[in-house]
Design an enzyme around this catalytic site. Sequence first.
Site, short mmCIF file in Angstrom:
data_model
loop_
_atom_site.label_atom_id
_atom_site.label_comp_id
_atom_site.label_asym_id
_atom_site.label_seq_id
_atom_site.Cartn_x
_atom_site.Cartn_y
_atom_site.Cartn_z
N LYS A 106 12.23 23.63 33.56
CA LYS A 106 13.08 22.83 33.71
C LYS A 106 13.34 22.11 33.19
CE LYS A 106 14.64 20.66 37.83
NZ LYS A 106 15.08 19.95 39.53
N GLU A 164 1.72 22.26 29.95
CA GLU A 164 1.35 23.69 30.07
C GLU A 164 2.30 24.73 29.40
OE1 GLU A 164 1.13 22.56 32.60
OE2 GLU A 164 -1.15 22.43 33.54
N GLY A 185 12.13 23.64 41.30
CA GLY A 185 11.65 25.00 40.41
C GLY A 185 11.66 25.88 41.31
N ARG A 186 10.40 25.11 42.79
CA ARG A 186 10.04 26.66 43.21
C ARG A 186 11.57 27.88 44.58
NH1 ARG A 186 8.67 21.72 44.80
NH2 ARG A 186 9.35 20.82 46.73
N GLU A 234 3.91 24.09 48.40
CA GLU A 234 4.74 22.67 47.76
C GLU A 234 5.98 22.21 48.43
OE1 GLU A 234 4.02 22.86 42.79
OE2 GLU A 234 6.28 23.21 43.28
N HIS A 247 -9.35 46.04 53.07
CA HIS A 247 -10.78 46.34 53.13
C HIS A 247 -11.42 45.29 52.62
CE1 HIS A 247 -10.32 51.11 54.15
NE2 HIS A 247 -9.17 51.07 53.83
N LYS A 302 -1.45 15.40 36.54
CA LYS A 302 -0.76 15.89 35.48
C LYS A 302 -1.05 14.56 34.51
CE LYS A 302 3.52 18.53 36.53
NZ LYS A 302 4.77 18.77 36.64
#
Length: 542
Positions: A208, A214, A268-269, A354, A385, A505
């Site tokens: 965005k 990263e 973003g999410r 978030e 399990h 960050k």
Amino acid sequence: MPTVPLRDRASWKALEQHHAEISGRHLRELFAEDPGRGERMTAEAAGLFLDFSKNRVTGETMRLLLDLARESGLDERREAMFRGDPINTSENRSVLHVALRMPKERALTVGGVDVVAEVHEVLDRMADFARRIRSGEWTGHTGKPIKNIVNVGIGGSDLGPVMAYEALRHYTRRDLTLRFVSNVDATDFVEATRDLDPAETLFIISSKTFGTLETLANAKSARDWLVAALGDEAVARHFVAVSTNAERVAEFGIDTANMFGFWDWVGGRYSMDSAIGLSVMLAIGPEQFAELLAGFHDMDEHFRTAPPEQNLPVLMAMLSVWYVNFFGAQSIAVLPYEQYLKRFPAYLQQLTMESNGKSVTREGRAVDYDTGPVYWGEPGTNGQHSFYQLIHQGTRLIPVDLIGFGRSLNPLRDHHDLLTANVFAQAEALAFGRTEEEVRAEGTAPEVAPHRVMPGNRPSNTLLAERLTPRLLGALVALYEHIVFVQGVVWDVDSFDQWGVELGKVMAGRITPELTGDQEPELSHDSSTNALIRRYRGLRQG
Ligand code: F6P
């Protein structure tokens, strides 16, 4: 209008009193008293059937919870979102992911601009690009068709596409290889590209802001990887960008003619159905992508118009508020009984945590109640399990959402019936458990009996759909988006900012040069961080 603090709302106080009265009641009693509850406490929309009868609630509880939603201003806040008001107050932004899936013929004017027209202009460009890639008309630098697509992005620019690609694998073109690179750990990039031919590989740099460390690090490595094999001139045919920041895209060296845009009103999410979904569109094709959007829109319309008593996101959100705020539940598990949904819980982690991992109200007051719970999960039956033991017999209350389907996309012998039997068995065992009497009646030795007693009274929602389609996936994601919205309204938090991620960050940016310089740096952190930096400098030198 300032919101009445949560604990001062009349419905909250009524719920506190009601909780004191009914929290000790067992689901066994509630079902025995009211045999019709299994049929009545249900709701259905957009292809999803919800059975919420195995919750620790009565009709009165639901009435009070819906009062709380109303008193918290849900109707006004929902209208404000759909209208495009800047409800993300700390960033002064509209929150309009619902516009990303509005049909072409709808118009929504915000700040003098028809945002739906803008959305469809980008969707049309994406569809055109997808057709060219899928048909082989768009070729790489050497004239070979594109066979491999690597999405480079992180957070909302990764989790949604990965989840949707995995979820819709059944509908994908199997001769296209999709990979997703997110972690700045080079292993992610190296493993994702090691068997790919650069001449057949397209990178989608999804960010965005186009400023995320990263993603930029991985994008640079991707460019080096490609240029080493094909030369500088190849970049134009092998890189496209998805971003809101044309300037930075151009600076990176991607032609903005090959950029697909979106807008600052898409969080973003909440962006997997924007151009961020380009990789998914390439994999499933524009028609199926349109189906995915239609499913989102089905749920949006349901959320906007259905009465609260039948409104899936409202019901599920208010049940989560009931457990978080009145029973002290710290987490909610989402357990899909569908292998294709294996990344759905990971996707939900960002969406939910978030968004509602906040501890001040929209006006900046510290909250005096719990907000966003931890969301987690794994596909059934694997989870059974692994961690279900704690859900059944541990000391914590963990409400669960079980997601099942009527039909498998891969019918094979009796697998699907075995799978679905487990959905129903888990919900039943969680709710009703097994009493000491029942255990002893089976001949269990008295000293072992306490270990085999299942307390039950553990709440669950069961969501059931016919089968996993693009449309159903859209509805399912929108369901959780709106659950998060309703929770945020009740908790009075800004569900659309994420300032908490920023500090880390900034600090990483400060530490990086201290790790790499030749000169021993002057360190001014705390003694622990200073010592760790010194140790790392020693280790990296070997
Ligand atoms: O993790 C913080 C965050 O800002 C997320 O909200 C976002 O999805 C992610 O980083 C990636 O941001 P971008 O798409 O700008 O690279």
